[in-house]
Design a protein around this motif. Structure first.
Motif, PDB file in Angstrom:
ATOM      1  N   VAL A 260      19.757 -47.696  -1.194  1.00 38.59           N
ATOM      2  CA  VAL A 260      19.565 -47.001  -2.467  1.00 38.59           C
ATOM      3  C   VAL A 260      19.860 -45.513  -2.311  1.00 38.59           C
ATOM      4  O   VAL A 260      20.512 -44.901  -3.162  1.00 38.59           O
ATOM      5  CB  VAL A 260      18.140 -47.247  -3.016  1.00 38.59           C
ATOM      6  N   GLN A 261      19.416 -44.922  -1.223  1.00 39.90           N
ATOM      7  CA  GLN A 261      19.705 -43.508  -0.997  1.00 39.90           C
ATOM      8  C   GLN A 261      21.211 -43.262  -0.846  1.00 39.90           C
ATOM      9  O   GLN A 261      21.735 -42.264  -1.347  1.00 39.90           O
ATOM     10  CB  GLN A 261      18.969 -42.997   0.242  1.00 39.90           C
ATOM     11  N   LEU A 262      21.895 -44.173  -0.178  1.00 42.18           N
ATOM     12  CA  LEU A 262      23.341 -44.036  -0.016  1.00 42.18           C
ATOM     13  C   LEU A 262      24.051 -44.120  -1.360  1.00 42.18           C
ATOM     14  O   LEU A 262      24.953 -43.329  -1.647  1.00 42.18           O
ATOM     15  CB  LEU A 262      23.873 -45.107   0.943  1.00 42.18           C
ATOM     16  N   THR A 263      23.636 -45.055  -2.195  1.00 43.41           N
ATOM     17  CA  THR A 263      24.267 -45.159  -3.515  1.00 43.41           C
ATOM     18  C   THR A 263      23.996 -43.903  -4.339  1.00 43.41           C
ATOM     19  O   THR A 263      24.879 -43.447  -5.068  1.00 43.41           O
ATOM     20  CB  THR A 263      23.823 -46.426  -4.279  1.00 43.41           C
ATOM     21  N   ASN A 264      22.815 -43.320  -4.201  1.00 42.86           N
ATOM     22  CA  ASN A 264      22.518 -42.058  -4.885  1.00 42.86           C
ATOM     23  C   ASN A 264      23.452 -40.955  -4.407  1.00 42.86           C
ATOM     24  O   ASN A 264      24.001 -40.208  -5.213  1.00 42.86           O
ATOM     25  CB  ASN A 264      21.069 -41.614  -4.625  1.00 42.86           C
TER      26      ASN A 264
ATOM     27  N   PRO B 201      26.215 -38.949   3.078  1.00 39.56           N
ATOM     28  CA  PRO B 201      26.604 -40.367   3.094  1.00 39.56           C
ATOM     29  C   PRO B 201      26.764 -40.911   4.518  1.00 39.56           C
ATOM     30  O   PRO B 201      26.326 -42.029   4.802  1.00 39.56           O
ATOM     31  CB  PRO B 201      27.921 -40.381   2.320  1.00 39.56           C
ATOM     32  N   LYS B 202      27.354 -40.129   5.403  1.00 41.03           N
ATOM     33  CA  LYS B 202      27.533 -40.579   6.790  1.00 41.03           C
ATOM     34  C   LYS B 202      26.193 -40.857   7.460  1.00 41.03           C
ATOM     35  O   LYS B 202      26.002 -41.908   8.092  1.00 41.03           O
ATOM     36  CB  LYS B 202      28.309 -39.535   7.606  1.00 41.03           C
ATOM     37  N   ASN B 203      25.251 -39.947   7.314  1.00 44.38           N
ATOM     38  CA  ASN B 203      23.945 -40.137   7.944  1.00 44.38           C
ATOM     39  C   ASN B 203      23.188 -41.312   7.340  1.00 44.38           C
ATOM     40  O   ASN B 203      22.525 -42.065   8.057  1.00 44.38           O
ATOM     41  CB  ASN B 203      23.106 -38.866   7.827  1.00 44.38           C
ATOM     42  N   LEU B 204      23.271 -41.453   6.023  1.00 48.68           N
ATOM     43  CA  LEU B 204      22.583 -42.569   5.379  1.00 48.68           C
ATOM     44  C   LEU B 204      23.201 -43.909   5.764  1.00 48.68           C
ATOM     45  O   LEU B 204      22.481 -44.881   6.008  1.00 48.68           O
ATOM     46  CB  LEU B 204      22.588 -42.385   3.864  1.00 48.68           C
ATOM     47  N   ALA B 205      24.533 -43.964   5.845  1.00 50.70           N
ATOM     48  CA  ALA B 205      25.196 -45.204   6.268  1.00 50.70           C
ATOM     49  C   ALA B 205      24.817 -45.533   7.719  1.00 50.70           C
ATOM     50  O   ALA B 205      24.567 -46.703   8.042  1.00 50.70           O
ATOM     51  CB  ALA B 205      26.706 -45.088   6.111  1.00 50.70           C
ATOM     52  N   SER B 206      24.753 -44.525   8.560  1.00 44.39           N
ATOM     53  CA  SER B 206      24.349 -44.752   9.953  1.00 44.39           C
ATOM     54  C   SER B 206      22.919 -45.278  10.031  1.00 44.39           C
ATOM     55  O   SER B 206      22.636 -46.234  10.759  1.00 44.39           O
ATOM     56  CB  SER B 206      24.471 -43.451  10.754  1.00 44.39           C
ATOM     57  N   ALA B 207      22.016 -44.664   9.281  1.00 44.36           N
ATOM     58  CA  ALA B 207      20.621 -45.100   9.281  1.00 44.36           C
ATOM     59  C   ALA B 207      20.497 -46.521   8.743  1.00 44.36           C
ATOM     60  O   ALA B 207      19.705 -47.319   9.257  1.00 44.36           O
ATOM     61  CB  ALA B 207      19.773 -44.134   8.449  1.00 44.36           C
ATOM     62  N   LEU B 208      21.296 -46.835   7.728  1.00 47.05           N
ATOM     63  CA  LEU B 208      21.298 -48.186   7.164  1.00 47.05           C
ATOM     64  C   LEU B 208      21.671 -49.218   8.224  1.00 47.05           C
ATOM     65  O   LEU B 208      21.011 -50.257   8.355  1.00 47.05           O
ATOM     66  CB  LEU B 208      22.275 -48.240   5.988  1.00 47.05           C
ATOM     67  N   ILE B 209      22.698 -48.925   8.994  1.00 47.52           N
ATOM     68  CA  ILE B 209      23.130 -49.861  10.038  1.00 47.52           C
ATOM     69  C   ILE B 209      22.078 -49.993  11.135  1.00 47.52           C
ATOM     70  O   ILE B 209      21.832 -51.099  11.643  1.00 47.52           O
ATOM     71  CB  ILE B 209      24.494 -49.433  10.616  1.00 47.52           C
ATOM     72  N   VAL B 210      21.444 -48.899  11.495  1.00 46.54           N
ATOM     73  CA  VAL B 210      20.372 -48.962  12.501  1.00 46.54           C
ATOM     74  C   VAL B 210      19.256 -49.881  12.008  1.00 46.54           C
ATOM     75  O   VAL B 210      18.767 -50.744  12.744  1.00 46.54           O
ATOM     76  CB  VAL B 210      19.838 -47.553  12.813  1.00 46.54           C
ATOM     77  N   GLU B 211      18.861 -49.704  10.754  1.00 45.30           N
ATOM     78  CA  GLU B 211      17.788 -50.532  10.202  1.00 45.30           C
ATOM     79  C   GLU B 211      18.219 -51.990  10.071  1.00 45.30           C
ATOM     80  O   GLU B 211      17.420 -52.898  10.307  1.00 45.30           O
ATOM     81  CB  GLU B 211      17.320 -49.986   8.856  1.00 45.30           C
ATOM     82  N   ALA B 212      19.482 -52.231   9.712  1.00 43.17           N
ATOM     83  CA  ALA B 212      19.980 -53.613   9.647  1.00 43.17           C
ATOM     84  C   ALA B 212      19.939 -54.254  11.033  1.00 43.17           C
ATOM     85  O   ALA B 212      19.605 -55.437  11.165  1.00 43.17           O
ATOM     86  CB  ALA B 212      21.390 -53.642   9.074  1.00 43.17           C
ATOM     87  N   GLY B 213      20.236 -53.486  12.059  1.00 43.68           N
ATOM     88  CA  GLY B 213      20.139 -53.987  13.428  1.00 43.68           C
ATOM     89  C   GLY B 213      18.708 -54.327  13.794  1.00 43.68           C
ATOM     90  O   GLY B 213      18.446 -55.345  14.454  1.00 43.68           O
ATOM     91  N   GLU B 214      17.764 -53.500  13.347  1.00 48.30           N
ATOM     92  CA  GLU B 214      16.353 -53.783  13.611  1.00 48.30           C
ATOM     93  C   GLU B 214      15.907 -55.049  12.868  1.00 48.30           C
ATOM     94  O   GLU B 214      15.095 -55.820  13.389  1.00 48.30           O
ATOM     95  CB  GLU B 214      15.494 -52.586  13.223  1.00 48.30           C
ATOM     96  N   LEU B 215      16.460 -55.262  11.689  1.00 54.60           N
ATOM     97  CA  LEU B 215      16.183 -56.502  10.954  1.00 54.60           C
ATOM     98  C   LEU B 215      16.712 -57.700  11.737  1.00 54.60           C
ATOM     99  O   LEU B 215      16.003 -58.693  11.937  1.00 54.60           O
ATOM    100  CB  LEU B 215      16.823 -56.431   9.565  1.00 54.60           C
ATOM    101  N   LEU B 216      17.932 -57.616  12.181  1.00 55.26           N
ATOM    102  CA  LEU B 216      18.548 -58.709  12.931  1.00 55.26           C
ATOM    103  C   LEU B 216      17.796 -59.018  14.221  1.00 55.26           C
ATOM    104  O   LEU B 216      17.686 -60.183  14.614  1.00 55.26           O
ATOM    105  CB  LEU B 216      20.007 -58.366  13.246  1.00 55.26           C
TER     106      LEU B 216
ATOM    107  N   GLN C 156      17.082 -33.520   1.687  1.00 50.88           N
ATOM    108  CA  GLN C 156      18.427 -33.748   1.153  1.00 50.88           C
ATOM    109  C   GLN C 156      19.500 -33.252   2.125  1.00 50.88           C
ATOM    110  O   GLN C 156      20.573 -33.831   2.209  1.00 50.88           O
ATOM    111  CB  GLN C 156      18.634 -33.048  -0.198  1.00 50.88           C
ATOM    112  N   GLN C 157      19.193 -32.184   2.840  1.00 51.58           N
ATOM    113  CA  GLN C 157      20.160 -31.618   3.785  1.00 51.58           C
ATOM    114  C   GLN C 157      20.579 -32.624   4.867  1.00 51.58           C
ATOM    115  O   GLN C 157      21.647 -32.500   5.455  1.00 51.58           O
ATOM    116  CB  GLN C 157      19.580 -30.361   4.434  1.00 51.58           C
ATOM    117  N   PHE C 158      19.751 -33.604   5.123  1.00 47.39           N
ATOM    118  CA  PHE C 158      20.041 -34.602   6.158  1.00 47.39           C
ATOM    119  C   PHE C 158      20.645 -35.882   5.579  1.00 47.39           C
ATOM    120  O   PHE C 158      21.072 -36.758   6.323  1.00 47.39           O
ATOM    121  CB  PHE C 158      18.760 -34.970   6.916  1.00 47.39           C
ATOM    122  N   HIS C 159      20.659 -35.997   4.256  1.00 44.19           N
ATOM    123  CA  HIS C 159      21.047 -37.243   3.596  1.00 44.19           C
ATOM    124  C   HIS C 159      22.495 -37.256   3.143  1.00 44.19           C
ATOM    125  O   HIS C 159      22.808 -37.582   2.005  1.00 44.19           O
ATOM    126  CB  HIS C 159      20.102 -37.544   2.435  1.00 44.19           C
TER     127      HIS C 159
END
Length: 116
Positions: free
Chosen positions: A76-80, A27-42, A22-25
């Motif tokens: 989902v983690q970001l929304t949490n 909103p900023k870190n989760l949003a960043s990770a989300l974008i990294v993963e979206a880039g990997e999808l693309l 949780q200490q790493f989660h």
């Protein structure tokens, strides 16, 4: 096995709690990770034609599914972390989009709502 977004959310929270992540989660870190993963999808679609992107071979489809999963999990983690109900937010956005893009003006067009 989770069969709803709420179940998945609880499972993700337990997963992170068990590892004391949780200490790493933030909103900023989760949003960043989300974008990294979206880039990997693309990346899986880079240089493909439209037709190729619609007919992925099984191996590629499985790799894309793994990236889709990563994007969903971080979302989902970001929304949490922010206390956002993703289903309610999506329904509100869909209602707004229905107003912005009435069927009689938007059918068959890729133009943005504020374009002629």
């Amino acid at each position: 096995m989770p069969d709803s977004l709420a179940d998945l959310s609880r499972q993700l929270q337990k997963f992170a709690n068990d590892r004391e992540w949780q200490q790493f989660h933030s909103p900023k870190n989760l949003a960043s990770a989300l974008i990294v993963e979206a880039g990997e999808l693309l990346e899986h679609f880079q240089w493909m034609t439209e037709e190729q992107s619609r007919a992925l071979p099984q191996e590629k489809l499985e790799a894309v599914a793994a990236e889709v999963s990563d994007v969903l999990l971080y979302l989902v983690q970001l929304t949490n972390a922010l206390g956002i109900d993703p289903i309610a937010a999506a329904q509100a956005k869909l209602s707004l989009n229905e107003l912005k893009y009435p069927v009689d003006r938007a059918r068959g067009s890729s133009k943005k709502y504020d374009e002629n």
